[in-house]
Design an enzyme around this catalytic site. Structure first.
Site, PDB file in Angstrom:
ATOM      1  N   GLU A  35      12.489  27.949   8.455  1.00 44.78           N
ATOM      2  CA  GLU A  35      11.502  27.216   9.228  1.00 44.78           C
ATOM      3  C   GLU A  35      10.157  28.090  10.068  1.00 44.78           C
ATOM      4  OE1 GLU A  35      11.809  24.618   9.119  1.00 44.78           O
ATOM      5  OE2 GLU A  35      13.879  23.397   8.241  1.00 44.78           O
ATOM      6  N   CYS A 197       1.164   5.074  -2.330  1.00 44.21           N
ATOM      7  CA  CYS A 197       2.476   3.971  -1.998  1.00 44.21           C
ATOM      8  C   CYS A 197       2.636   3.527  -3.184  1.00 44.21           C
ATOM      9  CB  CYS A 197       1.138   3.095  -0.758  1.00 44.21           C
ATOM     10  SG  CYS A 197       0.334   3.446   0.338  1.00 44.21           S
ATOM     11  N   CYS A 200       5.969   4.734  -3.621  1.00 43.20           N
ATOM     12  CA  CYS A 200       6.294   5.035  -2.290  1.00 43.20           C
ATOM     13  C   CYS A 200       8.010   3.844  -2.458  1.00 43.20           C
ATOM     14  CB  CYS A 200       6.003   4.980  -0.988  1.00 43.20           C
ATOM     15  SG  CYS A 200       7.015   4.447   0.535  1.00 43.20           S
ATOM     16  N   CYS A 206       7.483  -1.833   4.007  1.00 38.00           N
ATOM     17  CA  CYS A 206       6.758  -1.003   4.952  1.00 38.00           C
ATOM     18  C   CYS A 206       5.807  -1.109   5.903  1.00 38.00           C
ATOM     19  CB  CYS A 206       5.561  -0.074   4.251  1.00 38.00           C
ATOM     20  SG  CYS A 206       4.126   1.119   4.691  1.00 38.00           S
TER      21      CYS A 206
END
Length: 288
Positions: A35, A197, A200, A206
């Site tokens: 991280e 998209c 997706c 969305c």
DNA sequence: GACCCGTGGAA
DNA sequence: TTTCCAAGGGT
């Protein structure tokens, strides 16, 4: 609000990339190191450095026992070398405050150098399986589009955590997957430029898609130009010190790394202030 | 809240 | 060539 968690979980099971920190038993220290490295640095550049780092310093105590210079040197070209220093400090704090065990508590994690809202919760969730909202730049973009119907997220805000918490399922493991899935979706489908998209899992729900993909503007702060910047000067000087492999570099040799004297002096001063550079007998070196 | 901090790949 | 962007955080 429509259910975002279920399609995210199903999509993640099928599409998550095989990354080192997702292996079973990767460990909290490995998660923490990954991280730190992933803060503003792309996955593809982190993976090889992470393996190298963990092989050399398998525990926080191993890193804490090494000179900070070694951490800065092994950080190599990952960028933002302060992160290497901060990771070394965090390792020292983990050794001194937590018996060498990466803490699980978010507040304890937040108290470590170089750990903020994102990294603290990422460790608690991905390493320990606790239930918290994890919000990075990918997640903010996914929420901005899917929930708010905007083309880009606004600047980071405290409300981001609540926005993510609002879509997390009650179960700890499911919540962890949703956190990871939102980040992953933003990284490989709901990307900043040219989002895919058609692939997706949230397309049906969305808000941005439903509104016809309006361009709602972008009020994020633009990154300052790098060419000719103080950052570039710092980078050039620090690279010279890394490449010197522990040998102090005389001031006149440092001068050749960045001809503009005023900017060079400013860069060196700021590197010293950050603890990345020390001066001994008129020569510069990494912190011992 | 504004500003600062590296590096390199992709468009 | 220039611009954008990347699993943020400290001051």
């Amino acid at each position: 609000m429509p259910d975002l968690a279920s399609p995210l979980i199903a999509w993640y099971r099928e599409n998550a990339r095989d990354l080192p920190w997702r292996r079973d038993g990767f460990g909290a220290w490995g998660t923490l190191v990954s991280e730190f490295m992933l803060q503003q640095t792309p996955v593809s550049r982190v993976v090889p450095r992470l393996e190298e780092w963990l092989a050399r310093w398998p525990t926080p105590a191993d890193l804490a026992a090494a000179p900070p210079a070694d951490a800065v040197r092994l950080w190599a070209n990952l960028g933002y070398p302060r992160r290497a220093l901060w990771l070394h400090r965090a390792a020292t704090q983990i050794r001194d405050r937590h018996d060498g065990v990466v803490p699980r508590d978010v507040d304890a994690l937040l108290a470590l150098t170089g750990i903020g809202d994102y990294t603290a919760r990422a460790v608690a969730v991905f390493a320990y399986g606790d239930r918290h909202p994890v919000v990075d730049t990918n997640t903010r973009r996914v929420l901005a589009r899917a929930v708010d119907g905007r083309s880009q997220p606004g600047p980071p805000a405290k409300s981001d955590l609540a926005a993510m918490a609002a879509i997390l399922p009650a179960d700890d493991e499911d919540a962890a997957v949703v956190n990871a899935a939102a980040m992953e979706l933003g990284a490989i489908v709901c990307t900043a430029r040219a989002p895919r998209c058609e692939a997706c899992p949230l397309a049906a729900v969305c808000a941005w898609r439903a509104a016809g993909y309006p361009d709602t503007g972008d009020d994020r702060r633009k990154q300052a130009r790098y060419e000719g910047s103080d950052r570039q000067a710092r980078g050039a000087i620090l690279k010279a010190l890394r490449d010197a492999e522990g040998h102090p570099v005389p001031a006149d040799e440092v001068a050749s790394e960045w001809p503009d004297a005023a900017q060079r002096d400013r860069a060196v001063d700021s590197l010293i202030a950050d603890g990345l550079v020390e001066v001994t007998d008129g020569a510069l070196h990494l912190p011992r």
